[in-house]
Design a protein around this motif. Structure first.
Motif, PDB file in Angstrom:
ATOM      1  N   CYS A 157       4.148 -15.578  14.290  1.00  0.00           N
ATOM      2  CA  CYS A 157       4.325 -13.980  14.922  1.00  0.00           C
ATOM      3  C   CYS A 157       3.994 -12.761  13.426  1.00  0.00           C
ATOM      4  CB  CYS A 157       4.931 -13.499  16.078  1.00  0.00           C
ATOM      5  SG  CYS A 157       4.649 -11.841  16.374  1.00  0.00           S
ATOM      6  N   HIS A 205      10.311 -10.374  15.134  1.00  0.00           N
ATOM      7  CA  HIS A 205       9.896 -11.272  15.182  1.00  0.00           C
ATOM      8  C   HIS A 205       9.877 -12.229  13.935  1.00  0.00           C
ATOM      9  CE1 HIS A 205       7.792  -9.859  19.415  1.00  0.00           C
ATOM     10  NE2 HIS A 205       9.233  -9.288  19.295  1.00  0.00           N
ATOM     11  N   LEU A 217       9.733 -16.862  15.671  1.00  0.00           N
ATOM     12  CA  LEU A 217       8.480 -17.590  15.631  1.00  0.00           C
ATOM     13  C   LEU A 217       7.341 -17.594  14.854  1.00  0.00           C
ATOM     14  CD1 LEU A 217       7.720 -14.886  19.024  1.00  0.00           C
ATOM     15  CD2 LEU A 217       8.999 -17.111  18.635  1.00  0.00           C
ATOM     16  N   MET A 259       4.561  -9.572  14.461  1.00  0.00           N
ATOM     17  CA  MET A 259       5.716  -8.562  14.671  1.00  0.00           C
ATOM     18  C   MET A 259       6.681  -8.896  13.280  1.00  0.00           C
ATOM     19  SD  MET A 259       5.285  -8.454  18.070  1.00  0.00           S
ATOM     20  CE  MET A 259       6.180  -7.736  18.881  1.00  0.00           C
ATOM     21  N   ALA A 314       3.977  -8.829  24.207  1.00  0.00           N
ATOM     22  CA  ALA A 314       3.064  -9.637  23.344  1.00  0.00           C
ATOM     23  C   ALA A 314       3.379  -9.981  22.001  1.00  0.00           C
ATOM     24  CB  ALA A 314       1.695  -8.697  22.881  1.00  0.00           C
ATOM     25  N   HIS A 315       2.697 -11.139  21.503  1.00  0.00           N
ATOM     26  CA  HIS A 315       2.572 -11.277  19.627  1.00  0.00           C
ATOM     27  C   HIS A 315       1.515 -11.276  19.990  1.00  0.00           C
ATOM     28  CE1 HIS A 315       6.640 -12.329  21.092  1.00  0.00           C
ATOM     29  NE2 HIS A 315       6.570 -13.204  22.111  1.00  0.00           N
ATOM     30  N   ALA A 316       1.437 -11.830  18.001  1.00  0.00           N
ATOM     31  CA  ALA A 316       0.088 -11.189  17.302  1.00  0.00           C
ATOM     32  C   ALA A 316       0.025 -12.310  16.234  1.00  0.00           C
ATOM     33  CB  ALA A 316       0.617 -10.381  16.310  1.00  0.00           C
TER      34      ALA A 316
HETATM   35 CU   LIG Z   1       6.366 -11.735  18.021  1.00  0.00          CU
END
Ligand SMILES: [Cu+2]
Length: 636
Positions: free
Chosen positions: A291, A296, A333, A293, A231-233
């Motif tokens: 993203c 990432h 990302l 994270m 998953a990504h934010a």
């Molecule tokens: Cu991510």
């Protein structure tokens, strides 16, 4: 002559030896083109799409076009170069799709997602080496989907192997008669133990991914497809966006309704999920969509070019006066957005600060956590110095910074650490120069500088709305983010003071404790003390996730039986929810990295509850609980 020959042999020898262990690119493979997902593949005629796909192996360059290449499997159309991500399938609702898939690989490929939506995600066609398979299906319900293939019989995208990570393409079904004016982005992640990860948007890793230029007020629609295995934010700097539709599985699309937050700055997209968004480029400046994270977007993921420490990711002197600001010390990302002013000749509104704050970042020797954040309101007398010999106990959270809506405030950040930094005012709508992305933010020739050791930087903030925000380091390595360089940033509406008795901050982060275990924390503590509260009082729970990578974190307010209570959602990412969305919900909520949620809860009778913060399916180390004891008597 002889010397030249010997030198040539030596150079050849050195080249062969050096190339051996770092060889990523297989010889004699065709180059893979990067697919920006602007041109649908195949031939659409009389309500029918004819598409021929091919699966092959090629060399992909996820960073610069002349950078290192890595060999992967990819889709393409026969007679054309392979593409990363795969060719875009885009048709109006009702279209008959006729696809053939030819497999040039020496292994069989299972192709999933070539079926009518909604359908069965597990459905696959198997194409043997050298064989061709044909499928026919109706496009189905409008929405954003994808197709993908595996040579290892992976049942889910989450089980992909690195060589397959770009073996996917977007499948978009438009409503009948629509004239799409949007963009489609496919997220990819190539990773495995022992190899450096590559994180890409439409086949390219930042700063080689696309940069967009908008004019203030432009409305843009984007469709996101997460064909990576996690998953990504997805977080926007500078302004809010609206999510129009989401799919958690690439089969069923749920259009958002008036019960959903109408605007937000961070959206979690699960592996194998998609979402559609609309945004208005409201504020001029250079912004990012990325993203949240750290794994990432850290420059450490500059895989093929060796990984870069943030300090080396840009040239500060160059960045301070440049219209070509570079990477902002990031990779992976990320995409960049430059928003040009609608009226460049318009004079800037006069800046008249009514309040000045000082935020001092202190690095301590032989203490964990090493970073201490001090916040001072310059209108107030400084606190008396602590008695000699006082040891400030370690805390893994900075103190709250409280601003007032509409109040022009100067926040001077003083760096007394050994390392440079940049402080981001997460979720705030402010001038991009003050947004905290060193080496990227700003307008025109002016670029946000890093805050070097023993230097300071004044951020000018006049908050447009009241709500729950975050201040945190935007220096992209985990050291600062797991060492307390973050805290709650609260904006109070006019006429209301922050009352810590009813306004409860619960900030979730991660930090390293002796004996060197990385623990999940609530307000800086791995085992918070029970909090005494009162019955008959409306409490505001401000939940914030500023962990480096806990993208699937959930927070639940439970009874001792384990059953979650009901609470009222009142704000998301600092934006108040309208009445249609400010509704009672089961108190068990994703709070992803870089997300804030505000909920209201009132206990009618004495009770004991726990705010449990956890990663579903993870071990007890990824769980922390805050006890809440509601009693009729005032807490002592
Ligand atoms: Cu991510």
């Amino acid at each position: 002559m002889l010397w030249k020959f010997i030198r040539g042999l030596l150079l050849l020898f050195v080249a062969v030896v050096l190339a051996g262990p770092v060889q990523l690119r297989a010889q004699n493979l065709p180059a893979i083109n990067v697919n920006d997902n602007r041109s649908p593949a195949g031939e659409l005629r009389d309500g029918a799409l004819t598409l021929r796909l091919e699966i092959g192996e090629g060399n992909w360059r996820p960073e610069s076009d002349d950078g290192e290449a890595v060999s992967i499997y990819a889709f393409g159309e026969p007679g054309k170069p392979l593409q990363a991500p795969g060719p875009l399938i885009r048709v109006p609702q009702g279209t008959e799709i006729d696809v053939t898939v030819h497999n040039t690989l020496p292994v069989a490929a299972m192709v999933r997602g070539l079926h009518q939506r909604p359908g069965n995600a597990a459905e696959a066609i198997t194409v043997e080496p050298g064989a061709t398979q044909q499928v026919r299906f109706q496009a189905g319900a409008p929405g954003t989907y994808y197709y993908w293939a595996t040579t290892t019989k992976a049942p889910l995208i989450a089980n992909w192997t690195p060589v397959e990570t770009e073996l996917a393409g977007a499948l978009v079904v438009d409503p009948p008669g629509a004239t799409p004016d949007d963009r489609v982005f496919v997220i990819g992640r190539r990773t495995a133990p022992g190899i450096r990860p590559v994180l890409t948007i439409n086949g390219k890793s930042w700063p080689f991914s696309e940069h967009f230029t908008f004019t203030e007020g432009d409305v843009t629609r984007w469709k996101w497809v997460n064909t990576s295995n996690v998953a990504h934010a997805m977080h926007m700097h500078g302004f809010y966006y609206r999510v129009d539709a989401v799919s958690d599985d690439g089969e069923r699309v749920r259009p958002t309704t008036e019960a959903d937050p109408p605007i937000l700055v961070t959206q979690r997209v699960p592996d194998g999920g998609t979402f559609d968004m609309t945004m208005t480029a409201e504020h001029p400046g250079r912004w990012l969509f990325h993203c949240h994270m750290i794994a990432h977007m850290t420059p450490d993921t500059r895989f093929l070019e060796g990984g870069v420490h943030p300090a080396a990711a840009y040239d500060a002197a160059h960045a301070a006066h440049s219209s070509d600001p570079g990477s902002g010390g990031m990779a992976g990302l990320v995409i960049g957005l430059t928003v040009l002013p609608k009226n460049p000749a318009a004079a800037l509104p006069e800046w008249k600060p009514v309040r000045k704050l000082q935020v001092t970042l202190i690095e301590r020797e032989n203490v964990r956590p090493a970073i201490l954040v001090e916040v001072r309101d310059l209108a107030k007398a400084p606190p008396p110095p602590p008695p000699a010999g006082t040891v400030i106990p370690p805390q893994l959270i900075g103190p709250p910074i409280v601003l007032r809506q509409g109040e022009a405030t100067e926040v001077e950040v003083i760096n007394r650490m050994k390392e440079a930094t940049g402080i981001h005012w997460h979720g705030m709508e402010l001038d991009s120069y003050y947004d905290g992305v060193a080496g990227w933010g700003g307008t025109g020739q002016q670029t946000t500088p890093p805050i070097m050791p023993s230097q300071s930087f004044v951020a000018k903030i006049a908050p447009l709305r009241s709500g729950s925000f975050i201040y945190h380091t935007h220096w992209h390595e985990p050291g600062q983010l797991t060492n307390a360089l973050y805290g709650p940033l609260l904006v109070m509406p006019p006429g209301r003071e922050f009352d810590p008795a009813t306004d409860l901050n619960f900030l979730f982060s991660q930090g390293v404790f002796e004996p060197l275990v990385n623990l999940l924390l609530i307000n800086g503590h791995p085992q918070p003390l029970v909090m005494p509260l009162k019955t008959g009082v409306k409490y505001r729970f401000r939940l914030t996730n500023i962990t480096p990578n806990a993208v699937s974190l959930r927070a639940a307010l439970r009874r001792l039986s384990g059953e979650p209570v009901q609470w009222r959602a009142i704000a998301k990412d600092g934006a108040d929810l309208p009445a249609t969305a400010a509704i009672m919900k089961t108190a068990d909520q994703f709070v992803t990295v870089g997300e804030t949620w505000d909920f209201e809860y009132e206990a009618a009778t004495p009770q004991e509850l726990s705010l449990e913060v956890y990663l579903p399916g993870a071990t007890s180390k990824a769980r922390v609980t805050q006890g809440l004891l509601f009693s009729a008597a005032p807490p002592r």
